[in-house]
Design a protein around this motif. Structure first.
Motif, PDB file in Angstrom:
ATOM      1  N   VAL A  21       0.837  -1.204   0.000  1.00  0.00           N
ATOM      2  CA  VAL A  21       0.000   0.000   0.000  1.00  0.00           C
ATOM      3  C   VAL A  21       0.871   1.254   0.000  1.00  0.00           C
ATOM      4  CG1 VAL A  21      -1.687   1.326   1.336  1.00  0.00           C
ATOM      5  CG2 VAL A  21      -1.937  -1.149   1.119  1.00  0.00           C
ATOM      6  N   LYS A  22       1.911   1.258   0.820  1.00  0.00           N
ATOM      7  CA  LYS A  22       2.801   2.417   0.911  1.00  0.00           C
ATOM      8  C   LYS A  22       3.495   2.698  -0.416  1.00  0.00           C
ATOM      9  CE  LYS A  22       6.824   4.099   3.520  1.00  0.00           C
ATOM     10  NZ  LYS A  22       7.804   3.768   4.585  1.00  0.00           N
ATOM     11  N   CYS A  23       3.989   1.664  -1.070  1.00  0.00           N
ATOM     12  CA  CYS A  23       4.676   1.846  -2.358  1.00  0.00           C
ATOM     13  C   CYS A  23       3.706   2.293  -3.438  1.00  0.00           C
ATOM     14  CB  CYS A  23       5.370   0.551  -2.772  1.00  0.00           C
ATOM     15  SG  CYS A  23       6.775   0.088  -1.736  1.00  0.00           S
ATOM     16  N   SER A  24       2.502   1.757  -3.421  1.00  0.00           N
ATOM     17  CA  SER A  24       1.496   2.171  -4.397  1.00  0.00           C
ATOM     18  C   SER A  24       1.162   3.643  -4.243  1.00  0.00           C
ATOM     19  CB  SER A  24       0.239   1.311  -4.249  1.00  0.00           C
ATOM     20  OG  SER A  24      -0.784   1.759  -5.112  1.00  0.00           O
ATOM     21  N   HIS A  25       1.007   4.106  -3.017  1.00  0.00           N
ATOM     22  CA  HIS A  25       0.757   5.531  -2.756  1.00  0.00           C
ATOM     23  C   HIS A  25       1.903   6.382  -3.291  1.00  0.00           C
ATOM     24  CE1 HIS A  25      -2.165   4.786   0.858  1.00  0.00           C
ATOM     25  NE2 HIS A  25      -2.731   4.595  -0.310  1.00  0.00           N
ATOM     26  N   HIS A  26       3.103   5.977  -2.976  1.00  0.00           N
ATOM     27  CA  HIS A  26       4.279   6.763  -3.356  1.00  0.00           C
ATOM     28  C   HIS A  26       4.397   6.878  -4.877  1.00  0.00           C
ATOM     29  CE1 HIS A  26       8.260   8.488  -2.497  1.00  0.00           C
ATOM     30  NE2 HIS A  26       8.684   7.825  -3.569  1.00  0.00           N
ATOM     31  N   LEU A  27       4.215   5.764  -5.572  1.00  0.00           N
ATOM     32  CA  LEU A  27       4.368   5.757  -7.021  1.00  0.00           C
ATOM     33  C   LEU A  27       3.212   6.465  -7.721  1.00  0.00           C
ATOM     34  CD1 LEU A  27       5.631   2.083  -7.434  1.00  0.00           C
ATOM     35  CD2 LEU A  27       6.962   4.152  -7.871  1.00  0.00           C
ATOM     36  N   SER A  28       1.988   6.254  -7.261  1.00  0.00           N
ATOM     37  CA  SER A  28       0.848   6.903  -7.902  1.00  0.00           C
ATOM     38  C   SER A  28       0.890   8.407  -7.703  1.00  0.00           C
ATOM     39  CB  SER A  28      -0.472   6.338  -7.362  1.00  0.00           C
ATOM     40  OG  SER A  28      -0.581   6.557  -5.966  1.00  0.00           O
ATOM     41  N   GLY A  29       1.368   8.859  -6.530  1.00  0.00           N
ATOM     42  CA  GLY A  29       1.511  10.292  -6.306  1.00  0.00           C
ATOM     43  C   GLY A  29       2.579  10.904  -7.196  1.00  0.00           C
ATOM     44  N   ARG A  30       3.700  10.194  -7.346  1.00  0.00           N
ATOM     45  CA  ARG A  30       4.787  10.703  -8.184  1.00  0.00           C
ATOM     46  C   ARG A  30       4.373  10.751  -9.658  1.00  0.00           C
ATOM     47  NH1 ARG A  30       9.858   6.968  -8.433  1.00  0.00           N
ATOM     48  NH2 ARG A  30       9.953   7.463  -6.207  1.00  0.00           N
ATOM     49  N   LEU A  31       3.599   9.773 -10.098  1.00  0.00           N
ATOM     50  CA  LEU A  31       3.215   9.686 -11.509  1.00  0.00           C
ATOM     51  C   LEU A  31       1.895  10.381 -11.813  1.00  0.00           C
ATOM     52  CD1 LEU A  31       4.094   5.894 -11.941  1.00  0.00           C
ATOM     53  CD2 LEU A  31       5.396   7.816 -12.857  1.00  0.00           C
ATOM     54  N   SER A  32       1.254  10.948 -10.761  1.00  0.00           N
ATOM     55  CA  SER A  32      -0.054  11.612 -10.916  1.00  0.00           C
ATOM     56  C   SER A  32      -1.083  10.672 -11.514  1.00  0.00           C
ATOM     57  CB  SER A  32       0.088  12.875 -11.790  1.00  0.00           C
ATOM     58  OG  SER A  32       0.947  13.803 -11.182  1.00  0.00           O
ATOM     59  N   LYS A  33      -1.041   9.443 -11.091  1.00  0.00           N
ATOM     60  CA  LYS A  33      -2.024   8.452 -11.528  1.00  0.00           C
ATOM     61  C   LYS A  33      -3.016   8.214 -10.391  1.00  0.00           C
ATOM     62  CE  LYS A  33       0.728   5.905 -14.921  1.00  0.00           C
ATOM     63  NZ  LYS A  33      -0.248   6.030 -16.011  1.00  0.00           N
ATOM     64  N   PRO A  34      -4.300   8.069 -10.746  1.00  0.00           N
ATOM     65  CA  PRO A  34      -5.303   7.894  -9.686  1.00  0.00           C
ATOM     66  C   PRO A  34      -5.220   6.557  -8.970  1.00  0.00           C
ATOM     67  CG  PRO A  34      -6.314   7.623 -11.837  1.00  0.00           C
ATOM     68  CD  PRO A  34      -4.910   8.099 -12.085  1.00  0.00           C
ATOM     69  N   TYR A  35      -4.672   5.534  -9.659  1.00  0.00           N
ATOM     70  CA  TYR A  35      -4.678   4.207  -9.055  1.00  0.00           C
ATOM     71  C   TYR A  35      -3.624   3.331  -9.713  1.00  0.00           C
ATOM     72  CZ  TYR A  35      -6.201  -0.505  -7.882  1.00  0.00           C
ATOM     73  OH  TYR A  35      -6.240  -1.808  -7.449  1.00  0.00           O
ATOM     74  N   LEU A  36      -2.947   2.540  -8.922  1.00  0.00           N
ATOM     75  CA  LEU A  36      -2.012   1.532  -9.431  1.00  0.00           C
ATOM     76  C   LEU A  36      -2.398   0.180  -8.841  1.00  0.00           C
ATOM     77  CD1 LEU A  36       1.502   3.262  -9.125  1.00  0.00           C
ATOM     78  CD2 LEU A  36       0.088   3.040 -11.176  1.00  0.00           C
ATOM     79  N   ASP A  37      -2.548  -0.821  -9.703  1.00  0.00           N
ATOM     80  CA  ASP A  37      -2.768  -2.161  -9.177  1.00  0.00           C
ATOM     81  C   ASP A  37      -1.416  -2.796  -8.856  1.00  0.00           C
ATOM     82  OD1 ASP A  37      -1.673  -3.175 -11.561  1.00  0.00           O
ATOM     83  OD2 ASP A  37      -3.640  -3.442 -12.491  1.00  0.00           O
ATOM     84  N   TYR A  38      -1.443  -4.041  -8.427  1.00  0.00           N
ATOM     85  CA  TYR A  38      -0.222  -4.717  -7.990  1.00  0.00           C
ATOM     86  C   TYR A  38       0.810  -4.768  -9.124  1.00  0.00           C
ATOM     87  CZ  TYR A  38       2.267  -8.075  -4.945  1.00  0.00           C
ATOM     88  OH  TYR A  38       3.172  -8.696  -4.124  1.00  0.00           O
ATOM     89  N   GLY A  39       0.375  -5.213 -10.304  1.00  0.00           N
ATOM     90  CA  GLY A  39       1.296  -5.329 -11.424  1.00  0.00           C
ATOM     91  C   GLY A  39       1.854  -3.993 -11.869  1.00  0.00           C
TER      92      GLY A  39
END
Length: 465
Positions: free
Chosen positions: A91-109
């Protein structure tokens, strides 16, 4: 995605993220339009519980036997702590990456793919990170489906064989001789056409009423199993405190199979009304899950001892009440098959349909679904041992998704920002633990499969009445 879980929660109806849905990362990202209503704290907690409680729970008494009466519960506790920590990392990594990439959501893959892009020499191959994660998700979901075939055949077979002598007395089981029927693999073949028809239901909203009913009957069944196990503990308890290394490898596969609910974490967090409270849901839910795992695993083993089966339902007495429990739980698992199957089908079926002319779309869709179900049935027929199927699926796929990928993802995600040395060391230990479990669990399970299949072939291939 399962009636009372079966390992992945309502992945189809709850966890699938559709175009136009909203993802809020603690209020930092904008919302898209036409989103569905979000889940409350309680709803998210229930779905998390459903995503971790299922057939894996029923196999834990045998897992505790393999590890020992003391080492088993302690190992389940440690594995629970590590599993929830890996969920938090994801969850923490998904938040970090989606915030950096300005994406609303990232799934596991996607999270793994974009994490690899932070490492210069992996950037050109980052798409393979997503493909590998999706591959393990498919293997895991179809592995669950194989487990369901074996579970259904074993329990239905036992009910049929005891039907003529089933009693009303659940305290003193009078059914001592079962009437032999077909081999369990023939039961799988009998179930095959019904399951094929079930997965032809492409819109899962039509299964929602049955899924709700399955949730209820499985909850009642679990309560009855707990009550019987607690009320029939035999004293004094003289069971081994520690198992041997070979059996502990089988314990690992079964335990990590039960804890493999990491696939529902990101979708559930995405649909929560107040995602800033998701960590509370995660820790509370996994505390309940771990308590249930340790308690039923220990109580079930203490109650039935070394006679415990691959599923605790197979040890229940042959009275009408507990025969009904087996059938009700089997009904829940039958409905769960379609829900678990949906995840793999959503990845594979569109690929098959997209390669054919549009006029053949429906035929290709149904044919692909049929082939996938037949594939899981064939694998179950080849390995008709419930405990070994669970251990194999857990060792091969669940170990990667739940233990190996999350710590590696954290190292990739923060590669250019620097991680403390102790975090890198901790992640390395978790990854090593997962890899050792994968190698040892897979090797020992396959070896045991070969031994048991050899024993079967020496007696008879199929049994007829």
């Amino acid at each position: 995605m399962t009636p009372l879980g079966a390992e992945q929660a309502d992945v189809c109806s709850v966890t699938t993220v559709l175009p136009g849905e909203r993802r809020t990362d603690f209020g930092s990202l904008p919302q898209t339009r036409h989103s569905r209503p979000d889940s409350s704290f309680l709803q998210t907690l229930i779905h998390l519980l459903k995503g971790n409680i299922g057939t894996g729970l029923l196999g834990l008494p045998l897992a505790v036997r393999n590890a020992g009466l003391v080492l088993g519960p302690l190992s389940l506790l440690v594995m629970g702590v590590v599993a929830v920590h890996c969920m938090h990392i994801l969850v923490k990594c998904s938040h970090h990456l989606s915030g950096r990439l300005s994406k609303p959501y990232l799934d596991y893959g996607e999270a793994f793919q974009f994490g690899m892009e932070n490492v210069s020499f992996l950037r050109s191959r980052s798409i393979w990170g997503r493909r590998v994660v999706n591959l393990f998700l498919i293997v895991t979901q179809l592995g669950f489906c194989c487990v369901y075939f074996v579970f259904l055949s074993d329990n239905i077979k036992q009910v049929v064989e005891a039907a003529n002598s089933t009693t009303m007395n659940c305290q003193n089981n009078q059914t001592s001789v079962l009437v032999p029927s077909f081999d369990s693999r023939l039961y799988m073949l009998c179930l095959l056409p019904f399951i094929i028809l079930l997965v032809f239901t492409r819109n899962l909203k039509y299964l929602a009423p049955l899924s709700l009913l399955a949730n209820l009957v499985m909850c009642v069944s679990l309560v009855l199993i707990y009550v019987y196990s607690i009320m029939n503990i035999k004293y004094p308890i003289s069971l081994p405190y520690f198992g041997n290394a070979r059996d502990y490898s089988l314990f690992f596969g079964t335990a990590i199979f039960a804890f493999e609910g990491i696939g529902v974490v990101l979708p559930l967090e995405n649909k929560m009304q107040k995602p800033q409270h998701f960590n509370t849901v995660l820790y509370l839910g996994m505390f309940i899950v771990t308590f249930l795992y340790i308690s039923l695993g220990t109580v079930g083993y203490v109650c039935f001892g070394n006679a415990i089966g691959g599923s605790i339902t197979l040890n229940l007495p042959s009275c009408w009440l507990y025969q009904a429990v087996k059938l009700l739980y089997s009904f829940g698992i039958f409905i769960t098959y379609a829900l678990q199957f949906y995840v793999a089908a959503e990845i594979l079926v569109p690929e098959a349909v997209g390669r054919m002319p549009a006029r053949f779309g429906l035929a290709v869709d149904l044919a692909a679904r049929t082939l996938m179900v037949v594939f899981t049935c064939v694998l179950a027929i080849l390995i008709p041992e419930l405990d070994l199927v669970i251990s194999l699926v857990g060792s091969v796929s669940s170990s990667f998704l739940a233990l190996i990928f999350p710590p590696v993802l954290q190292i990739f995600t923060y590669h250019n920002e620097g991680l403390p040395a102790w975090v890198v060391a901790k992640n390395g230990l978790i990854t090593l633990f997962g890899l050792v479990g994968f190698v040892a669990g897979t090797y020992i399970t396959i070896e045991e499969i070969v031994i048991r299949n050899g024993s079967r072939s020496n007696s008879t291939v199929l049994h007829y009445p």
